[in-house]
Design a protein around this motif. Structure first.
Motif, short mmCIF file in Angstrom:
data_model
loop_
_atom_site.label_atom_id
_atom_site.label_comp_id
_atom_site.label_asym_id
_atom_site.label_seq_id
_atom_site.Cartn_x
_atom_site.Cartn_y
_atom_site.Cartn_z
N UNK A 72 -2.61 27.05 -5.57
CA UNK A 72 -1.86 25.82 -5.33
C UNK A 72 -2.75 24.63 -5.66
N UNK A 73 -2.22 23.73 -6.47
CA UNK A 73 -2.92 22.50 -6.84
C UNK A 73 -2.37 21.35 -6.01
N UNK A 74 -3.27 20.51 -5.53
CA UNK A 74 -2.90 19.36 -4.72
C UNK A 74 -3.22 18.08 -5.48
N UNK A 75 -2.44 17.03 -5.19
CA UNK A 75 -2.73 15.73 -5.79
C UNK A 75 -2.55 14.64 -4.75
N UNK A 76 -3.20 13.55 -5.00
CA UNK A 76 -3.11 12.36 -4.16
C UNK A 76 -1.76 11.70 -4.40
N UNK A 77 -1.10 11.25 -3.36
CA UNK A 77 0.12 10.47 -3.50
C UNK A 77 -0.24 8.99 -3.62
N UNK A 78 0.75 8.16 -3.89
CA UNK A 78 0.50 6.71 -3.91
C UNK A 78 -0.03 6.23 -2.56
N UNK A 79 0.56 6.75 -1.48
CA UNK A 79 0.10 6.38 -0.13
C UNK A 79 -1.33 6.86 0.09
N UNK A 80 -1.66 8.03 -0.44
CA UNK A 80 -3.02 8.56 -0.31
C UNK A 80 -4.02 7.69 -1.05
N UNK A 81 -3.64 7.23 -2.25
CA UNK A 81 -4.53 6.35 -3.03
C UNK A 81 -4.74 5.03 -2.29
N UNK A 82 -3.67 4.49 -1.70
CA UNK A 82 -3.79 3.24 -0.93
C UNK A 82 -4.70 3.43 0.28
N UNK A 83 -4.54 4.57 0.97
CA UNK A 83 -5.36 4.84 2.17
C UNK A 83 -6.83 5.00 1.79
N UNK A 84 -7.09 5.69 0.68
CA UNK A 84 -8.46 5.86 0.21
C UNK A 84 -9.05 4.51 -0.19
N UNK A 85 -8.29 3.69 -0.90
CA UNK A 85 -8.78 2.37 -1.32
C UNK A 85 -9.08 1.50 -0.10
N UNK A 86 -8.25 1.57 0.93
CA UNK A 86 -8.48 0.79 2.15
C UNK A 86 -9.77 1.25 2.83
N UNK A 87 -10.03 2.56 2.84
CA UNK A 87 -11.26 3.08 3.45
C UNK A 87 -12.48 2.67 2.64
N UNK A 88 -12.38 2.70 1.32
CA UNK A 88 -13.49 2.25 0.46
C UNK A 88 -13.80 0.79 0.77
N UNK A 89 -12.77 -0.03 0.91
CA UNK A 89 -12.97 -1.45 1.23
C UNK A 89 -13.62 -1.62 2.60
N UNK A 90 -13.17 -0.85 3.59
CA UNK A 90 -13.74 -0.93 4.94
C UNK A 90 -15.21 -0.54 4.93
N UNK A 91 -15.54 0.55 4.24
CA UNK A 91 -16.93 0.99 4.16
C UNK A 91 -17.81 -0.03 3.43
N UNK A 92 -17.27 -0.60 2.36
CA UNK A 92 -18.02 -1.60 1.59
C UNK A 92 -18.32 -2.83 2.46
N UNK A 93 -17.32 -3.30 3.20
CA UNK A 93 -17.54 -4.47 4.08
C UNK A 93 -18.60 -4.17 5.13
#
Length: 114
Positions: A72-93
């Protein structure tokens, strides 16, 4: 405010941000991304993937049979990409704030993180 992601979840989402992957591919990618520091077990991976599917952050991309076993192959959804981007921003800050305080206290050598 969104809760911080646990490191395994962050790394799994990061692994899937590039392309859809099957479980073993995700395990290996997480190991590479973390420079070998994080080594997930299959049971941990699949329980996190199940939770992420329930939350709508990942989905099944496709399934195929390889040597009589379902892959089974998994992929990121649009919501998953947004959540990951938000976490990247939080960690960067957070990292920026910590580095600035270390510099002000003369505890960080020049050329360190901004």
């Amino acid at each position: 405010m969104t809760e911080a992601l646990r490191e395994p979840t962050f790394l799994i989402l990061t692994a899937l941000a590039d392309k859809p992957q099957h479980g073993y591919g995700v395990l290996e990618d997480v190991r590479r991304i973390s420079d070998g520091r994080v080594r997930l077990r299959a049971g941990t991976l699949y329980s996190v993937l199940d939770r992420l599917r329930e939350e709508g952050l990942v989905e099944v991309d496709r399934e195929e049979v390889v040597q009589s076993r379902l892959r089974r192959y998994y992929r990121l959804t649009g919501a998953g990409a947004e959540r990951l981007a938000a976490e990247v921003d939080r960690l960067r800050r957070n990292a920026t704030a910590a580095a600035a305080r270390l510099r002000r206290g003369n505890l960080l050598a020049d050329g360190g993180p901004a």
